[in-house]
Design an enzyme around this catalytic site. Structure first.
Site, short mmCIF file in Angstrom:
data_model
loop_
_atom_site.label_atom_id
_atom_site.label_comp_id
_atom_site.label_asym_id
_atom_site.label_seq_id
_atom_site.Cartn_x
_atom_site.Cartn_y
_atom_site.Cartn_z
N LYS A 151 0.79 -1.25 -0.01
CA LYS A 151 -0.08 -0.03 0.08
C LYS A 151 0.90 1.15 -0.14
O LYS A 151 2.16 1.29 0.78
CB LYS A 151 -0.96 -0.17 1.16
N LYS A 153 -2.18 1.42 -2.67
CA LYS A 153 -2.57 0.49 -3.80
C LYS A 153 -1.78 0.52 -4.98
O LYS A 153 -1.30 -0.40 -5.54
CB LYS A 153 -3.98 0.39 -4.16
N LYS A 177 1.71 -9.36 -2.14
CA LYS A 177 1.14 -9.38 -3.27
C LYS A 177 0.92 -7.79 -3.72
O LYS A 177 0.79 -7.04 -2.70
CB LYS A 177 -0.01 -9.86 -3.30
N ASP A 179 -1.53 -4.75 -5.31
CA ASP A 179 -2.83 -4.70 -5.20
C ASP A 179 -3.48 -4.89 -6.58
O ASP A 179 -2.56 -4.75 -7.59
CB ASP A 179 -3.35 -3.22 -4.97
N GLU A 180 -4.82 -5.03 -6.69
CA GLU A 180 -5.51 -5.49 -7.92
C GLU A 180 -5.44 -4.57 -9.02
O GLU A 180 -5.49 -5.05 -10.19
CB GLU A 180 -6.96 -6.00 -7.59
N HIS A 270 -7.12 -13.08 -7.51
CA HIS A 270 -7.91 -11.92 -6.96
C HIS A 270 -9.19 -12.00 -7.50
O HIS A 270 -9.27 -12.06 -8.81
CB HIS A 270 -7.08 -10.67 -6.97
N ARG A 271 -10.24 -11.80 -6.79
CA ARG A 271 -11.50 -11.95 -7.47
C ARG A 271 -12.21 -10.55 -7.49
O ARG A 271 -13.79 -10.26 -7.51
CB ARG A 271 -12.41 -12.88 -6.38
N HIS A 303 -9.34 -15.70 -3.14
CA HIS A 303 -9.83 -14.80 -2.10
C HIS A 303 -11.41 -15.34 -1.99
O HIS A 303 -11.94 -15.37 -3.03
CB HIS A 303 -10.10 -13.26 -2.54
N LYS A 310 -13.63 -5.65 5.69
CA LYS A 310 -14.62 -4.70 5.10
C LYS A 310 -15.57 -5.41 4.04
O LYS A 310 -16.21 -4.58 3.42
CB LYS A 310 -13.66 -3.71 4.63
N SER A 354 -9.02 -11.90 2.94
CA SER A 354 -8.15 -10.46 2.78
C SER A 354 -9.37 -9.43 2.55
O SER A 354 -10.18 -9.47 2.03
CB SER A 354 -7.57 -10.43 1.39
N GLY A 356 -9.68 -5.34 4.81
CA GLY A 356 -10.09 -4.77 5.86
C GLY A 356 -9.84 -5.31 7.16
O GLY A 356 -10.55 -5.24 8.25
N PHE A 377 -3.11 -8.71 5.28
CA PHE A 377 -3.42 -7.45 5.77
C PHE A 377 -2.84 -6.28 4.89
O PHE A 377 -1.37 -6.33 4.89
CB PHE A 377 -2.83 -7.56 7.42
N GLY A 379 -3.90 -2.48 5.04
CA GLY A 379 -4.02 -1.37 6.08
C GLY A 379 -3.57 -1.80 7.26
O GLY A 379 -2.90 -1.27 8.20
O1 LIG Z 1 -6.41 -6.78 -2.45
C1 LIG Z 1 -6.77 -6.98 -1.25
O2 LIG Z 1 -7.08 -8.04 -0.79
C2 LIG Z 1 -7.29 -5.66 -0.51
O3 LIG Z 1 -6.70 -4.54 -1.08
C3 LIG Z 1 -6.46 -5.91 0.86
O4 LIG Z 1 -6.32 -4.47 1.52
P1 LIG Z 1 -6.85 -4.00 2.91
O5 LIG Z 1 -6.47 -5.18 3.80
O6 LIG Z 1 -6.08 -2.74 3.25
O7 LIG Z 1 -8.46 -3.93 2.91
MG LIG Z 2 -6.73 -4.66 -2.90
#
Ligand SMILES: O=C(O)[C@H](O)COP(=O)(O)O
Ligand SMILES: [Mg+2]
Length: 428
Positions: A151, A153, A177, A179-180, A270-271, A303, A310, A354, A356, A377, A379
């Site tokens: 992060k 992202k 990883k 980010d998407e 990643h979905r 995922h 979240k 994954s 939040g 994780f 954030g």
């Molecule tokens: O790609 C992901 O799984 C999310 O971006 C997770 O990010 P977050 O833990 O900050 O919500």
């Molecule tokens: Mg993400």
């Protein structure tokens, strides 16, 4: 009038593909009529009697609506395997999740689950590594894996990206990883990011004595480019590639599954965007179907939701997805719209939680998922007051506490990073 496909009591053949649908006829349409049209349109028929469909052909290929519960707005249809191209997810979806979702004759229609017969299962490879292969790759057998997402992202340059990944690895992450929405942008090109990050993953491995896996996102405009990117990763000695499975589509996923095997890369799915068709409980395609297709094609980890984070997803839904990822024989559960599925030995996928998540949620995550889960994780690591490495360490400490059955509060007494994480995230 269409041929009559209502065939209550038909017992599906072992070679039939079976679908369960949630179906809401539109005003003035009776339930059986809607079911008949849906069954016909998803197989051999059209909106009206077609002279070119001979009785013999109809008899051979007709669908069987063998279960219809108007009150539950549920039907189950058995389709001859001859209706499908073996080994092709796109073709299955064009049939049983194609036109029928657009028909005026229904207000809502949702493909809840599909049971694949053995004959179709064997036309797919399933995961190359799968859960056991990933555990062997990472050399971790007896606990959940801890991962992070670099992060912010997007926005970091490749050097900074690699540095954040390194700090995550050094602090205790097994996996890091992309980010998407990070692929090959001007500020962080694919090649340079992969090279620098893999180099620092190796550095972290030698310093920690633990295997460190970088999941670089190969999502790209064409299959050709994604294959090229996978080969770049292979040449750089990577063990993984990450794919945004919904934006790239099923043909791309099946292509990359072939390539990944040759390249010796594990595939992280990643979905993102799945909610475009899975979120509405009355219309579209369930995430259960998506998860089954991922295992069928052969993604290694997926995922599936977190229950406590979240992203939406009730506990029973997430656990149904988890079971679909890991069990060899999934029992039917009518109340959950889950059909029985014997996976015939197809390797299990590693479930990923994954979105939040904070270190303080690890006891709950462990009690929900047990040890066979990858907890990620973003954030929850990079917002740790002491920095990224401390965030990763706090996660490992929270996991150690959970595995030993010690409360986070007690464990934090002599684990500073966890203590600070509790101060920031434990709900007052
Ligand atoms: O790609 C992901 O799984 C999310 O971006 C997770 O990010 P977050 O833990 O900050 O919500
Ligand atoms: Mg993400």
């Amino acid at each position: 009038m269409l041929r009559d496909y209502i065939d209550i009591g038909y017992s599906p053949k072992g070679t039939d593909l079976i679908c369960e649908f949630h179906i809401e006829p539109s005003a003035g349409v009776n339930f059986e009529e809607a079911a008949t049209h849906m069954a016909g349109e998803s197989s051999i028929d059209s909106w009206t009697e077609i002279a070119t469909l001979s009785p013999e052909l109809a008899e051979k290929l007709k669908p069987h609506v063998f279960f219809a519960d108007e009150k539950a707005q549920t039907v189950r249809v058995a389709y001859s395997e001859d209706l499908f191209e073996l080994g092709s997810v796109p073709q299955v979806l064009s049939a049983v999740a194609g036109n029928i979702l657009s028909m005026k004759i229904v207000d809502n229609l949702r493909l809840q689950d599909i049971t694949f017969p053995k004959s179709m299962l064997s036309s797919f490879k399933g995961p190359n590594f799968g859960l056991p292969g990933i555990r062997k790759l990472v050399e971790v057998q007896d606990r959940p894996l801890i991962g992070t997402i670099v992060k912010p992202k997007v926005g970091l340059n490749s050097e900074k990206h690699a540095e954040v990944a390194y700090n995550s690895f050094a602090g205790g992450c097994d996996l890091v990883k992309d980010d998407e929405n990070l692929t090959d942008q001007k500020f962080n090109g694919f090649e340079k990011r992969a090279e620098l990050t893999l180099k620092l993953a190796e550095k972290a491995e030698s310093e920690t004595g633990e295997k460190k896996m970088y999941l670089c996102n190969v999502t790209a405009p064409t299959c050709k480019e994604m294959i090229r990117r996978m080969n770049v990763l292979k040449d750089l000695g990577a063990s993984y590639a990450m794919i945004d499975i919904v934006p790239v589509g099923w043909t791309a996923i099946q292509t990359l599954r072939e390539e990944a095997e040759d390249a010796g890369l594990a595939l992280h799915a990643h979905r993102c965007m799945h909610s475009a068709y899975t979120r509405n409980p009355r219309h579209g395609i369930s995430m259960l179907v998506v998860a089954k297709l991922c295992r069928l094609v052969g993604l290694d980890q997926l995922h599936i939701g977190t229950v406590v984070g979240k992203m939406h997803g009730e506990k029973h839904e997430v656990l149904n997805l988890r079971d679909q990822c890991v069990l060899n024989k999934v029992p039917a559960d009518e109340s959950q719209h889950v059909l029985a599925q014997d996976w015939g030995g197809l390797k299990p996928m590693f479930p990923v939680a994954s979105g939040g998540l904070a270190p303080t949620m690890i006891p709950d995550l462990y009690s929900i998922f047990g040890k066979d889960v990858i907890m990620q994780f973003g954030g929850g690591i990079h917002a740790h007051p002491m920095g990224t490495a401390a965030g990763a360490t706090a996660c490992r400490q929270a996991l150690e506490a959970s595995l030993e059955g010690i409360s986070l509060q007690n464990y934090a007494k002599d684990h500073k990073e966890l203590e600070v994480a509790l101060g920031k995230w434990l709900k007052k």
